[in-house]
Enzyme design. Structure first.
Site, mmCIF file in Angstrom:
data_model
loop_
_atom_site.group_PDB
_atom_site.id
_atom_site.type_symbol
_atom_site.label_atom_id
_atom_site.label_comp_id
_atom_site.label_asym_id
_atom_site.label_seq_id
_atom_site.Cartn_x
_atom_site.Cartn_y
_atom_site.Cartn_z
ATOM 1 N N ARG A 8 1.292 2.957 -3.295
ATOM 2 C CA ARG A 8 -0.089 4.075 -3.585
ATOM 3 C C ARG A 8 0.345 5.259 -2.923
ATOM 4 O O ARG A 8 0.179 6.458 -3.722
ATOM 5 C CB ARG A 8 -1.122 3.537 -3.077
ATOM 6 C CG ARG A 8 -2.427 4.385 -3.171
ATOM 7 C CD ARG A 8 -3.677 3.736 -2.882
ATOM 8 N NE ARG A 8 -4.777 4.861 -2.558
ATOM 9 C CZ ARG A 8 -5.735 5.214 -3.165
ATOM 10 N NH1 ARG A 8 -5.487 4.948 -4.279
ATOM 11 N NH2 ARG A 8 -6.540 5.932 -2.790
ATOM 12 N N HIS A 41 0.770 -1.063 0.016
ATOM 13 C CA HIS A 41 -0.014 -0.070 -0.112
ATOM 14 C C HIS A 41 0.779 1.235 0.035
ATOM 15 O O HIS A 41 0.385 2.343 -0.338
ATOM 16 C CB HIS A 41 -0.984 0.075 1.125
ATOM 17 C CG HIS A 41 -2.252 1.223 1.012
ATOM 18 N ND1 HIS A 41 -3.028 0.747 0.156
ATOM 19 C CD2 HIS A 41 -2.359 2.239 1.805
ATOM 20 C CE1 HIS A 41 -3.982 1.927 0.244
ATOM 21 N NE2 HIS A 41 -3.397 2.768 1.413
ATOM 22 N N TYR A 84 -0.853 14.896 0.368
ATOM 23 C CA TYR A 84 0.208 14.604 -0.586
ATOM 24 C C TYR A 84 0.869 15.848 -1.055
ATOM 25 O O TYR A 84 1.956 15.709 -1.212
ATOM 26 C CB TYR A 84 -0.520 13.745 -1.608
ATOM 27 C CG TYR A 84 -0.773 12.117 -1.101
ATOM 28 C CD1 TYR A 84 0.158 11.423 -0.705
ATOM 29 C CD2 TYR A 84 -2.052 11.839 -1.327
ATOM 30 C CE1 TYR A 84 -0.262 10.241 -0.236
ATOM 31 C CE2 TYR A 84 -2.614 10.389 -0.943
ATOM 32 C CZ TYR A 84 -1.544 9.808 -0.301
ATOM 33 O OH TYR A 84 -2.135 8.586 -0.069
ATOM 34 N N HIS A 116 -10.539 9.289 -4.034
ATOM 35 C CA HIS A 116 -10.747 9.888 -2.739
ATOM 36 C C HIS A 116 -12.234 10.760 -2.954
ATOM 37 O O HIS A 116 -12.379 11.335 -3.443
ATOM 38 C CB HIS A 116 -9.860 10.660 -2.121
ATOM 39 C CG HIS A 116 -8.466 10.057 -1.721
ATOM 40 N ND1 HIS A 116 -7.338 10.759 -1.626
ATOM 41 C CD2 HIS A 116 -8.343 8.666 -1.292
ATOM 42 C CE1 HIS A 116 -6.522 9.748 -1.166
ATOM 43 N NE2 HIS A 116 -7.069 8.467 -0.815
#
Length: 345
Positions: free
Chosen positions: A284, A281, A316, A307
């Site tokens: 990602r 994960h 991010y 999202h």
């Protein structure tokens, strides 16, 4: 019309307090006549009964329903299940929450979130005056480990360390920001050049696979991969994917690839590049951070990652900004290095 209290008070102060609350409810528009109330004291459900009905009536996936029932059975019912809903108060919720296992923070946060949602509905139904689940930050869980982020060169090294039939899984998760359940459910019909149509996800639970729609409506999306992956996609479809439109990109003996069969292969590859703590994960997260660094806006990141909320996309972007500052400092350090003096003849 006169409405008597549902109980007989033994203390005049208690009776006055009850009467004052009824008058306050009338003034604020919250008062409901006994004829309109769905429950009486005699028929008031326990939290366990009310919660079971609540879960049954939710328009949710069966996997989510199963998760909720497990939380109710393992974490809520043992302490609060037999209590009448209308008698739950903040003190009871705090006491219950304090006894939850702090060693499983995710389960603890999920159990509290479920209780909060159930009691919110009970409040809307008029069974409670206010939601007694009001512990600040109880629905959040602190990350117990740092995410391991990879740069482009490290992603390439990791893919090279994987068996040929699985190297594309690493590249899709990294450069496409796909979840494992999305990667392992991709089929030939979902691929159009470097365009990935994410429409489904698979879950392996209780020794069987369950294919369903994506995690949320926002998860249904089209993801454009960088063009340099075009040759990788073509090779994988040619050499490792069946000819039918329904053929899976990644298989285990012809069927779905369960995570526990993929994990040992991935573990060997990540150790070989010196990243033993890397999780699948994390790829990602790496892809999301690289996208933010390349200039994706919050809205574009949300669409790319599937999202529903901008919160993660903003994280991010923040990570990309921090990386930009770090690189700028490295650049500035070059100017501080002493220059070699030139000598003239």
């Amino acid at each position: 019309m006169r409405y008597p209290a549902s109980i007989t008070f033994t203390d005049e102060l208690d009776a006055d307090a009850w009467l004052a609350e009824q008058r306050r409810a009338i003034r604020t528009g919250r008062w409901v006549s006994p004829e309109e109330q769905p429950f009486t004291v005699a028929t008031m459900p326990t939290l366990s009964t009310y919660a079971d009905t609540w879960i049954t009536e939710r328009p949710i996936k069966e996997s989510t329903r199963s998760h909720y029932r497990a939380l109710l059975r393992n974490h809520i019912d043992p302490v609060l299940g037999r209590r009448r809903v209308d008698l739950l108060d903040a003190a009871a919720v705090r006491s219950w929450y304090s006894k939850l296992d702090t060693g499983t923070p995710t389960a603890r946060a999920h159990a509290y979130s479920l209780l909060h949602a159930i009691l919110r509905t009970a409040t809307e139904d008029g069974l409670l005056e206010a939601n007694p689940a009001k512990i600040k930050k109880a629905m959040r869980t602190e990350r117990k480990r740092d995410v391991v982020l990879l740069g482009p060169a490290e992603i390439a090294k990791l893919a090279d360390a994987m068996p040929q039939q699985y190297r594309l899984a690493v590249l899709l998760a990294s450069w496409g920001g796909l979840r494992w359940g999305e990667v392992s459910e991709l089929r030939r019909r979902d691929i159009d050049g470097t365009l990935i149509r994410v429409r489904r996800a698979v879950r392996y639970q209780h020794s069987k696979f369950t294919v369903s729609s994506t995690k949320s409506f926002a998860g249904r999306r089209d993801v454009h991969l960088p063009s340099f992956l075009s040759a990788e996609m073509e090779r994988h479809l040619r050499e490792h994917t069946g000819p039918d439109d329904d053929a899976l990109l990644f298989t285990d003996e012809g069927g779905q690839l369960p995570h526990h069969r993929f994990d040992p292969i991935f573990a060997k590859a990540k150790r070989s590049i010196g990243k033993p703590d890397l999780r699948f994960h994390d790829l990602r997260h790496s892809g999301a951070t690289l996208a933010a660094q390349s200039g994706y806006t919050v809205k574009e990141l949300m669409e790319r990652l599937g999202h529903s909320s901008p919160v993660m996309a903003m994280k991010y972007q923040h990570a990309a900004e921090e990386r930009g500052k770090e690189l700028a400092e490295r650049l500035g350090a070059l100017a501080k290095k002493p220059r070699k003096s030139r000598t003239t003849k």
